[in-house]
Design an enzyme around this catalytic site. Structure first.
Site, PDB file in Angstrom:
ATOM      1  N   LYS A  40      62.111  61.562  26.925  1.00  0.00           N
ATOM      2  CA  LYS A  40      62.590  60.455  25.978  1.00  0.00           C
ATOM      3  C   LYS A  40      62.044  60.338  24.903  1.00  0.00           C
ATOM      4  O   LYS A  40      60.188  61.033  24.961  1.00  0.00           O
ATOM      5  CB  LYS A  40      62.400  59.452  26.690  1.00  0.00           C
ATOM      6  CG  LYS A  40      61.496  58.739  27.612  1.00  0.00           C
ATOM      7  CD  LYS A  40      61.877  57.819  28.539  1.00  0.00           C
ATOM      8  CE  LYS A  40      60.585  56.614  28.958  1.00  0.00           C
ATOM      9  NZ  LYS A  40      60.511  55.973  30.376  1.00  0.00           N
ATOM     10  N   ARG A 138      65.394  43.917  32.464  1.00  0.00           N
ATOM     11  CA  ARG A 138      65.222  44.556  31.322  1.00  0.00           C
ATOM     12  C   ARG A 138      66.604  45.576  31.483  1.00  0.00           C
ATOM     13  O   ARG A 138      67.216  45.391  30.873  1.00  0.00           O
ATOM     14  CB  ARG A 138      64.155  46.095  31.630  1.00  0.00           C
ATOM     15  CG  ARG A 138      63.947  46.963  31.488  1.00  0.00           C
ATOM     16  CD  ARG A 138      62.628  47.393  31.631  1.00  0.00           C
ATOM     17  NE  ARG A 138      63.251  49.218  31.783  1.00  0.00           N
ATOM     18  CZ  ARG A 138      62.091  50.400  31.843  1.00  0.00           C
ATOM     19  NH1 ARG A 138      60.990  49.810  30.600  1.00  0.00           N
ATOM     20  NH2 ARG A 138      62.235  51.153  32.466  1.00  0.00           N
ATOM     21  N   TYR A 283      38.716  50.772   3.279  1.00  0.00           N
ATOM     22  CA  TYR A 283      39.135  48.983   2.549  1.00  0.00           C
ATOM     23  C   TYR A 283      38.075  48.142   3.218  1.00  0.00           C
ATOM     24  O   TYR A 283      37.918  47.745   4.290  1.00  0.00           O
ATOM     25  CB  TYR A 283      40.707  48.607   2.511  1.00  0.00           C
ATOM     26  CG  TYR A 283      41.662  50.273   1.839  1.00  0.00           C
ATOM     27  CD1 TYR A 283      41.616  49.796   0.407  1.00  0.00           C
ATOM     28  CD2 TYR A 283      42.307  51.446   2.800  1.00  0.00           C
ATOM     29  CE1 TYR A 283      42.849  50.998   0.210  1.00  0.00           C
ATOM     30  CE2 TYR A 283      42.869  52.532   1.782  1.00  0.00           C
ATOM     31  CZ  TYR A 283      43.073  51.730   0.200  1.00  0.00           C
ATOM     32  OH  TYR A 283      43.752  52.326  -0.186  1.00  0.00           O
ATOM     33  N   MET A 331      45.486  55.574   6.061  1.00  0.00           N
ATOM     34  CA  MET A 331      46.525  55.780   5.597  1.00  0.00           C
ATOM     35  C   MET A 331      46.364  57.421   5.805  1.00  0.00           C
ATOM     36  O   MET A 331      47.076  58.221   6.963  1.00  0.00           O
ATOM     37  CB  MET A 331      47.702  55.663   4.717  1.00  0.00           C
ATOM     38  CG  MET A 331      49.244  55.530   4.951  1.00  0.00           C
ATOM     39  SD  MET A 331      50.361  56.505   3.685  1.00  0.00           S
ATOM     40  CE  MET A 331      50.075  53.992   3.617  1.00  0.00           C
TER      41      MET A 331
HETATM   42  C1  LIG Z   1      60.360  56.425  31.194  1.00  0.00           C
HETATM   43  C2  LIG Z   1      60.680  56.121  32.997  1.00  0.00           C
HETATM   44  C3  LIG Z   1      60.321  56.357  33.924  1.00  0.00           C
HETATM   45  C4  LIG Z   1      58.691  57.846  33.498  1.00  0.00           C
HETATM   46  O1  LIG Z   1      57.400  56.407  33.932  1.00  0.00           O
HETATM   47  P1  LIG Z   1      56.236  57.474  33.331  1.00  0.00           P
HETATM   48  O2  LIG Z   1      55.951  55.776  33.932  1.00  0.00           O
HETATM   49  O3  LIG Z   1      55.995  57.686  32.284  1.00  0.00           O
HETATM   50  O4  LIG Z   1      56.735  58.804  34.605  1.00  0.00           O
HETATM   51  C5  LIG Z   1      61.114  57.204  34.934  1.00  0.00           C
HETATM   52  N1  LIG Z   1      61.915  56.102  35.018  1.00  0.00           N
HETATM   53  C6  LIG Z   1      62.849  55.491  34.259  1.00  0.00           C
HETATM   54  C7  LIG Z   1      63.672  55.073  34.111  1.00  0.00           C
HETATM   55  C8  LIG Z   1      61.850  55.586  32.756  1.00  0.00           C
HETATM   56  O5  LIG Z   1      62.986  54.710  31.563  1.00  0.00           O
END
Ligand SMILES: *Cc1c(COP(=O)(O)O)cnc(C)c1O
Length: 395
Positions: A40, A138, A283, A331
């Protein structure tokens, strides 16, 4: 931008290290446990095409993404393995998930109804994993109301185009040290998180499987764990694991084995200057030379994803030695003090994360200085930084 990825600043990712980290997760869990590498957010910001290419030889069961768009991107790359979308999706994108043959995770029965309708309308098959909320809060259907939603999920996945392939939950504190930690829970007193909360969540999940008469070794695959869970309590992860951070060389939690580092962030020295005592930099002029000093200006800044909170705090490696950042990061540029490092020239390569000679800056060190976590550092790299996947042998 020039077509030379090494011209200014870049991220290097070593494929073989990612592969070895995947094998490390495999070695921690039982051999029958399937792996769903999480790719992801553009593979944690590192480049999804490179990540998939690196891990494909390990033949994972599926790839894990967060959004339908990310799933479509994998399909556009020609990837035919199952792709599971792990975040709840808005109803408006369900039809696209069917078209792209993505597996949706279900936290909402209305989305499942929509999925069935869209699949029927298109004469296509679809697959789902049901998320159970055992404490993460969540997403997911509530663990203590499984007898209510379970039968409806059963109906919607029987005699139709939608197949129920998996059931999962997510631990909220698998990264916490084995001895656990007491936390104040908003007005409710203290609670112990860590292994104790993992066991509680796993118990709730087992209860759901039982309430729904889903056998643990049946057609609906139960899975519970991320990287930290796979390493800390492989007995609790069920029949698949969903590792992310560890694959990319990020530490998964307290007291867990270190991954092999896989990522380096580098930037060129754009200028070297001798400055007089009192010269200010950046800055707000937040730093002034304490004596005659030599400064190097690096071609990287917060516009590349270098956290601005590292201003006057962070370090880089040059010629295998540590050079402190001076003044505010801007930046596009960051200035470091190289007074004690002789021989630095324009065009030399500074290391912001990774190894240079005998020295190393871990992503965890950078995250700690920046007041954040390794995940946010990785995913914070901006599109301006080329991601360079380096092939390597699997020794
Ligand atoms: C992002 C995620 C993971 C991976 O978690 P890590 O801590 O990066 O290994 C696993 N399961 C779900 C549902 C996630 O959203």
């Amino acid at each position: 931008m020039t077509s030379d990825p090494f011209a200014r600043a870049w991220v290097e990712i070593r494929s073989a290290a990612v592969r070895r980290n995947l094998r490390g997760i495999r070695a921690s869990v039982s051999p029958e446990v399937a792996v769903i590498p999480m790719v992801k957010a553009n593979a944690y910001g590192l480049g999804v095409a490179g990540a998939v290419e690196a891990m494909e030889p390990e033949a994972p069961m599926a790839w894990g993404v967060a959004t339908v768009e990310e799933g479509e991107e994998l399909r556009a790359l020609g990837i035919s393995r199952p792709v599971v979308v792990f975040c709840p999706v808005p109803p408006g994108v369900v039809a696209r998930a069917v078209e792209a043959e993505l597996t949706l995770s279900i936290s909402d029965l209305a989305v499942l109804e929509r999925l069935r309708a869209e699949a029927e309308a298109r004469k296509r098959f679809a697959t789902i994993h049901v998320e159970v909320d055992t404490g993460i809060g969540r997403a997911g259907l509530s663990w203590d109301r499984a007898r209510k939603w379970g039968p409806r999920v059963g109906e919607l996945t029987r005699d139709g185009p939608v197949r129920w392939e998996g059931c999962f939950t997510h631990f909220h504190s698998a990264d916490v040290a084995a001895e656990g930690r007491r936390v104040e829970v908003s007005g409710e007193g203290e609670e112990r998180i860590g292994v104790a909360s993992m066991q509680l969540q796993a118990e709730r999940f087992r209860q759901v499987m039982e309430d729904l008469s889903l056998p643990w070794d049946g057609p609906v695959l139960p899975h519970l764990g991320n990287s930290a869970a796979a390493l800390r309590r492989p007995d609790l992860v069920g029949r698949a694991v969903r590792p992310g951070i560890f694959l990319y060389g990020g530490g998964a939690g307290e007291g867990l084995p270190d991954p092999e580092p896989a990522v380096a962030v580098r930037a060129r020295v754009a200028l070297v200057r001798e400055v007089a005592p009192g010269t200010s930099v950046g800055y707000g002029a937040t730093y002034r030379a304490r004596g005659p000093e030599r400064w190097a200006t690096l071609a990287i800044g917060y516009g590349d994803g270098l956290p601005r909170s590292l201003s006057n705090r962070g370090v880089v490696l040059l010629h295998g030695r540590r050079a402190p950042m001076v003044g505010r990061i801007s930046m596009d540029l960051t200035v470091v003090d190289i007074t004690r490092i002789p021989g630095v020239r324009t065009g030399d390569v500074a290391t912001l994360v990774g190894e240079d000679g005998a020295e190393r800056i871990t992503v965890e060190e950078m995250a700690m200085e920046a007041g954040t976590i390794n995940y946010e550092i990785f995913t914070g790299f901006s599109p301006r930084l080329p991601r360079v996947w380096i092939p390597g042998d699997d020794g």
